[in-house]
Design a protein around this motif. Sequence first.
Motif, PDB file in Angstrom:
ATOM      1  N   PRO A  39       0.447  -5.130   0.578  1.00 36.62           N
ATOM      2  CA  PRO A  39       0.964  -4.650  -0.704  1.00 36.62           C
ATOM      3  C   PRO A  39       2.202  -5.431  -1.148  1.00 36.62           C
ATOM      4  O   PRO A  39       3.046  -5.794  -0.329  1.00 36.62           O
ATOM      5  CB  PRO A  39       1.327  -3.185  -0.400  1.00 36.62           C
ATOM      6  N   ASP A  40       2.282  -5.688  -2.466  1.00 32.08           N
ATOM      7  CA  ASP A  40       3.467  -6.366  -2.989  1.00 32.08           C
ATOM      8  C   ASP A  40       4.584  -5.381  -3.309  1.00 32.08           C
ATOM      9  O   ASP A  40       5.666  -5.774  -3.721  1.00 32.08           O
ATOM     10  CB  ASP A  40       3.114  -7.181  -4.240  1.00 32.08           C
ATOM     11  N   PHE A  41       4.316  -4.095  -3.114  1.00 31.40           N
ATOM     12  CA  PHE A  41       5.334  -3.072  -3.340  1.00 31.40           C
ATOM     13  C   PHE A  41       6.278  -2.984  -2.134  1.00 31.40           C
ATOM     14  O   PHE A  41       5.857  -3.212  -0.994  1.00 31.40           O
ATOM     15  CB  PHE A  41       4.689  -1.705  -3.542  1.00 31.40           C
ATOM     16  N   ASP A  42       7.523  -2.653  -2.396  1.00 25.89           N
ATOM     17  CA  ASP A  42       8.425  -2.301  -1.304  1.00 25.89           C
ATOM     18  C   ASP A  42       8.069  -0.903  -0.805  1.00 25.89           C
ATOM     19  O   ASP A  42       7.554  -0.065  -1.566  1.00 25.89           O
ATOM     20  CB  ASP A  42       9.884  -2.295  -1.778  1.00 25.89           C
ATOM     21  N   THR A  43       8.348  -0.641   0.461  1.00 24.09           N
ATOM     22  CA  THR A  43       8.205   0.725   0.964  1.00 24.09           C
ATOM     23  C   THR A  43       9.041   1.650   0.082  1.00 24.09           C
ATOM     24  O   THR A  43      10.205   1.357  -0.197  1.00 24.09           O
ATOM     25  CB  THR A  43       8.702   0.824   2.418  1.00 24.09           C
ATOM     26  N   PRO A  44       8.483   2.750  -0.410  1.00 23.11           N
ATOM     27  CA  PRO A  44       9.254   3.655  -1.269  1.00 23.11           C
ATOM     28  C   PRO A  44      10.604   4.015  -0.656  1.00 23.11           C
ATOM     29  O   PRO A  44      10.714   4.203   0.560  1.00 23.11           O
ATOM     30  CB  PRO A  44       8.338   4.881  -1.392  1.00 23.11           C
ATOM     31  N   TRP A  45      11.604   4.095  -1.523  1.00 19.76           N
ATOM     32  CA  TRP A  45      12.976   4.208  -1.049  1.00 19.76           C
ATOM     33  C   TRP A  45      13.210   5.449  -0.195  1.00 19.76           C
ATOM     34  O   TRP A  45      13.923   5.391   0.816  1.00 19.76           O
ATOM     35  CB  TRP A  45      13.947   4.188  -2.229  1.00 19.76           C
ATOM     36  N   HIS A  46      12.617   6.588  -0.556  1.00 16.66           N
ATOM     37  CA  HIS A  46      12.875   7.810   0.219  1.00 16.66           C
ATOM     38  C   HIS A  46      12.325   7.676   1.643  1.00 16.66           C
ATOM     39  O   HIS A  46      12.861   8.287   2.577  1.00 16.66           O
ATOM     40  CB  HIS A  46      12.293   9.040  -0.482  1.00 16.66           C
ATOM     41  N   ILE A  47      11.276   6.862   1.820  1.00 18.70           N
ATOM     42  CA  ILE A  47      10.749   6.633   3.162  1.00 18.70           C
ATOM     43  C   ILE A  47      11.688   5.721   3.942  1.00 18.70           C
ATOM     44  O   ILE A  47      11.990   5.970   5.114  1.00 18.70           O
ATOM     45  CB  ILE A  47       9.334   6.020   3.082  1.00 18.70           C
ATOM     46  N   ARG A  48      12.175   4.667   3.286  1.00 20.57           N
ATOM     47  CA  ARG A  48      13.154   3.797   3.937  1.00 20.57           C
ATOM     48  C   ARG A  48      14.409   4.575   4.310  1.00 20.57           C
ATOM     49  O   ARG A  48      14.986   4.380   5.397  1.00 20.57           O
ATOM     50  CB  ARG A  48      13.521   2.633   3.007  1.00 20.57           C
ATOM     51  N   GLU A  49      14.857   5.447   3.413  1.00 16.20           N
ATOM     52  CA  GLU A  49      16.064   6.241   3.691  1.00 16.20           C
ATOM     53  C   GLU A  49      15.908   7.069   4.953  1.00 16.20           C
ATOM     54  O   GLU A  49      16.855   7.207   5.735  1.00 16.20           O
ATOM     55  CB  GLU A  49      16.348   7.168   2.503  1.00 16.20           C
ATOM     56  N   GLU A  50      14.719   7.638   5.143  1.00  9.60           N
ATOM     57  CA  GLU A  50      14.502   8.459   6.333  1.00  9.60           C
ATOM     58  C   GLU A  50      14.555   7.607   7.597  1.00  9.60           C
ATOM     59  O   GLU A  50      15.090   8.042   8.628  1.00  9.60           O
ATOM     60  CB  GLU A  50      13.150   9.169   6.236  1.00  9.60           C
ATOM     61  N   ILE A 231     -14.053   8.218  16.515  1.00  9.78           N
ATOM     62  CA  ILE A 231     -12.642   7.880  16.687  1.00  9.78           C
ATOM     63  C   ILE A 231     -12.171   7.370  15.337  1.00  9.78           C
ATOM     64  O   ILE A 231     -12.623   6.332  14.858  1.00  9.78           O
ATOM     65  CB  ILE A 231     -12.411   6.822  17.788  1.00  9.78           C
ATOM     66  N   LEU A 232     -11.325   8.149  14.696  1.00  8.44           N
ATOM     67  CA  LEU A 232     -10.826   7.846  13.356  1.00  8.44           C
ATOM     68  C   LEU A 232      -9.543   7.033  13.487  1.00  8.44           C
ATOM     69  O   LEU A 232      -8.576   7.469  14.111  1.00  8.44           O
ATOM     70  CB  LEU A 232     -10.585   9.144  12.589  1.00  8.44           C
ATOM     71  N   ILE A 233      -9.540   5.842  12.882  1.00 10.13           N
ATOM     72  CA  ILE A 233      -8.361   4.970  12.893  1.00 10.13           C
ATOM     73  C   ILE A 233      -7.772   4.917  11.493  1.00 10.13           C
ATOM     74  O   ILE A 233      -8.481   4.692  10.510  1.00 10.13           O
ATOM     75  CB  ILE A 233      -8.739   3.531  13.336  1.00 10.13           C
ATOM     76  N   ASN A 234      -6.462   5.115  11.406  1.00  7.76           N
ATOM     77  CA  ASN A 234      -5.787   5.022  10.118  1.00  7.76           C
ATOM     78  C   ASN A 234      -4.343   4.591  10.364  1.00  7.76           C
ATOM     79  O   ASN A 234      -3.961   4.329  11.514  1.00  7.76           O
ATOM     80  CB  ASN A 234      -5.855   6.356   9.365  1.00  7.76           C
ATOM     81  N   GLY A 235      -3.572   4.493   9.303  1.00 11.26           N
ATOM     82  CA  GLY A 235      -2.186   4.055   9.461  1.00 11.26           C
ATOM     83  C   GLY A 235      -1.453   4.102   8.146  1.00 11.26           C
ATOM     84  O   GLY A 235      -1.929   4.651   7.149  1.00 11.26           O
ATOM     85  N   PHE A 236      -0.279   3.485   8.127  1.00 14.03           N
ATOM     86  CA  PHE A 236       0.632   3.609   6.992  1.00 14.03           C
ATOM     87  C   PHE A 236       0.821   2.310   6.221  1.00 14.03           C
ATOM     88  O   PHE A 236       1.472   2.285   5.186  1.00 14.03           O
ATOM     89  CB  PHE A 236       1.986   4.115   7.507  1.00 14.03           C
ATOM     90  N   SER A 237       0.234   1.219   6.705  1.00 16.47           N
ATOM     91  CA  SER A 237       0.488  -0.097   6.124  1.00 16.47           C
ATOM     92  C   SER A 237       0.044  -0.212   4.680  1.00 16.47           C
ATOM     93  O   SER A 237       0.802  -0.686   3.823  1.00 16.47           O
ATOM     94  CB  SER A 237      -0.219  -1.181   6.953  1.00 16.47           C
ATOM     95  N   LYS A 238      -1.175   0.195   4.386  1.00 17.35           N
ATOM     96  CA  LYS A 238      -1.753  -0.068   3.071  1.00 17.35           C
ATOM     97  C   LYS A 238      -1.371   0.998   2.053  1.00 17.35           C
ATOM     98  O   LYS A 238      -0.934   0.681   0.944  1.00 17.35           O
ATOM     99  CB  LYS A 238      -3.273  -0.179   3.182  1.00 17.35           C
ATOM    100  N   ALA A 239      -1.541   2.261   2.403  1.00 13.24           N
ATOM    101  CA  ALA A 239      -1.301   3.336   1.438  1.00 13.24           C
ATOM    102  C   ALA A 239       0.170   3.472   1.072  1.00 13.24           C
ATOM    103  O   ALA A 239       0.510   3.764  -0.080  1.00 13.24           O
ATOM    104  CB  ALA A 239      -1.819   4.662   1.994  1.00 13.24           C
ATOM    105  N   TYR A 240       1.066   3.267   2.045  1.00 12.63           N
ATOM    106  CA  TYR A 240       2.491   3.503   1.815  1.00 12.63           C
ATOM    107  C   TYR A 240       3.308   2.212   1.774  1.00 12.63           C
ATOM    108  O   TYR A 240       4.533   2.268   1.768  1.00 12.63           O
ATOM    109  CB  TYR A 240       3.047   4.424   2.910  1.00 12.63           C
ATOM    110  N   GLU A 281       8.277  11.435   6.714  1.00  9.24           N
ATOM    111  CA  GLU A 281       8.666  11.564   5.304  1.00  9.24           C
ATOM    112  C   GLU A 281       7.551  11.087   4.381  1.00  9.24           C
ATOM    113  O   GLU A 281       7.286  11.698   3.337  1.00  9.24           O
ATOM    114  CB  GLU A 281       9.947  10.752   5.055  1.00  9.24           C
ATOM    115  N   ALA A 282       6.884  10.002   4.744  1.00 12.70           N
ATOM    116  CA  ALA A 282       5.791   9.485   3.921  1.00 12.70           C
ATOM    117  C   ALA A 282       4.702  10.533   3.745  1.00 12.70           C
ATOM    118  O   ALA A 282       4.196  10.753   2.632  1.00 12.70           O
ATOM    119  CB  ALA A 282       5.220   8.218   4.553  1.00 12.70           C
TER     120      ALA A 282
END
Length: 394
Positions: A39-50, A231-240, A281-282
């Motif tokens: 993603p070209d977006f920055d991690t949302p600020w409230h998540i970075r703050e946490e 076995i369900l695999i997921n994560g935070f890289s793409k969505a957040y 937080e995410a």
Amino acid sequence: MTKDPLSAVTVALKPSGIRKFFDVVNEMPDAISLGVGEPDFDTPWHIREEGIFSLEQGRTFYTSNSGLMELRQEIDNYLSRRFGVSYDPKNEMLITVGGSEGIDLTFRAMINPGQGEEIIIPQPSYVSYEPCAILAGAKPVIIDLKAENDFRLTADELKAVITDKTKLLVLPFPNNPTGAVMERKDLEEIVPILIENDIYVLSDEIYAELTYTDKGHVTIASLPGMKERTILINGFSKAYAMTGWRLGYACGPEAVIAQMTKIHQYAIMCAPTTSQYAAVEALRNGDEDVAEMRDAYNQRRRFLMNTFKKLGLPCFEPYGAFYIFPCIKELGLSSEEFATRLLMEEKVAVVPGTAFGDSGEGFLRISYAYSMEALKEALGRIEHFVETLRSTGA
């Protein structure tokens, strides 16, 4: 005689076809890359703050091998409300270093090396499945997905490759690189085959939140008889937009998760503590961020589809992830040749479809996880390149 210090199995693995073009474009400051799935977006600020707050509070120690219980509980809440499937946070869940670690752990926890056990891998698909299967001692069995089926896995394709050695099916949807999705009806067609043949599923759902149909994502784990064999695999890289935080998770049967945790315990210890607090937080407050990014991706997706339609290059409509997979067969170049010449002549980096399996020949993966400004400039250069090929025939 000097002993060879290298593993023959590792030496035989092909390097990632994505990295080749990524490394070249890094040395071309005037080039535009549409090759990286980030993603070209920055991690949302409230998540970075946490994450920052967790450091300020001195939360810099190891967590449980399985991950923070608080995070595991939030993952269960999230999966329940979004996809209708629930897991015991204590025994059926493991926090991993990205989704990729979860893939590797699944294979190593389930495969008996030397027994000829098979892992079915539909391709084109993410570059890690096949090498990780080989490293775990499995035999990869490839299904070549077809453009005429919108690159979905069909029941007939699955039945044709099952043997008494089949242990596991990789279900890579929403798909990287094609953007294909499997809807509920598609999943329901393959479930009886999996149950009848006692086959487990690794369902890679890292792009679950990035789907562009009204029906949304359906996890095969939510269908009758499948949670106990998925076995369900997921994560935070793409969505957040948290690629650099390196955080994922695996959910599945207690017996499998226990063995995955054991390997994780020895090889990794635990996922990054700071990332885990940020992820809590995410999950609690990140739905609006996900929706905003998904809307932006969808706008870019429509722009690319319209552009390739005007160019006259066939491209089925992707309803997931942030990639399109146009066909360039009519232009008379292989995927590798097209991508190489495009980079050298127009300074635009895309990934040849063959990086994701032999069935990707004649296609390109183009990521739209970039700004609209970058996409417009890059597509203008691609249009010029295609017109030049058509006019000169070379």
